[in-house]
Scaffold this active site. Structure first.
Site: not given
Length: 263
Positions: A107, A77-80
């Site tokens: 997300l 997962r990455i946040s952007t």
């Protein structure tokens, strides 16, 4: 009474001599466990018929059951949503671990509803192992992490973190169970303390006559709504339906009270 065991020739030997063997008439088969000359075999057959010699039960060989080894499932997962931020670092580590399938979300980890995470959980099979690079790639809250661990276990699968080596439920590690239990207790205490701080802050702010800063709703309705919110016995939706205070207004008021209380 007809004798069950006798001695019969079973073909010939390499030297052309008869190959004598004990024969079981009932089973209609030769008994290869007995060897020797004709007269020695006749003596064995006699003992078998008299019951002074018993056949040893042949060991039944059971094939060892294959341990159910499932797939290695990677989750990253990455946040952007920005395309310049890549999965490369996580993806490389997951591939090095031999992951058969890799799911990835763009997300925030604070959001529980993640499409690829949900898809991975739906697709999990018994014996699978979910591999993550680190805990924060899977979850950013203790409660959410514990819930996900339970969901994975219920599927008959396990969870393993590359960087957080203690998190490995594949081998029933006592240390992993202990730390997860401690995390659960700490998470519960943290929630209780946060709820208490909110209640105290709201009480202080209400005594100070905190102002919403917007056109006022009916003060009695708002007081009723805040009182229900403090008790924690109703959902936001139920509070809105009971008091008639809109969800947005209630949230703004609660936020203002928290800000004034320094929470």
């Amino acid at each position: 009474m007809e004798k069950q065991y006798t001695v019969k020739a079973n073909g010939t030997t390499a030297e052309g001599k008869k190959n004598w063997m004990v024969f079981d008439k009932a089973a209609e088969q030769f008994l290869p466990q007995f060897e020797g000359g004709r007269f020695a075999l006749q003596d064995i057959a006699k003992q078998l018929n008299e019951g002074t010699l018993e056949l040893e039960a042949e060991e039944t060989k059971t094939e060892p059951k294959e341990s159910k080894t499932g797939r290695k499932i990677g989750y990253m997962r990455i946040s952007t949503l920005h395309e310049h931020q890549k999965f490369d670092r996580q993806e490389e580590q997951l591939k090095d671990m031999g992951c058969d399938v890799i799911y990835g979300d763009r997300l925030s980890g604070a959001k529980r509803e993640r499409p690829e995470l949900n898809k991975m959980l739906d697709d999990l099979q018994e014996g699978d192992t979910v591999i993550i690079v680190s805990i924060d790639r899977l979850s950013r809250s203790t409660r959410d992490l514990l819930d996900l661990v339970e969901l994975i276990k219920e599927k008959g699968a396990s969870l393993k973190s590359i960087q957080d080596s203690w998190l490995n439920t594949t081998d029933e590690s006592p240390m992993a169970d202990f730390l997860l239990t401690v995390m659960g207790a700490l998470g519960q205490m943290e929630r209780a303390m946060a709820q208490q701080r909110v209640k105290e802050g709201m009480a202080v702010a209400m005594r100070k006559g905190a102002n919403v800063g917007r056109p006022k709703v009916n003060s009695k309705k708002m007081e009723h709504a805040l009182e229900l919110y403090k008790k924690g016995e109703h959902s936001i939706k139920e509070i809105v339906e009971i008091t008639g205070v809109s969800k947005a207004t209630l949230f703004r008021k609660v936020k203002e009270i928290k800000d004034q209380a320094g929470i």
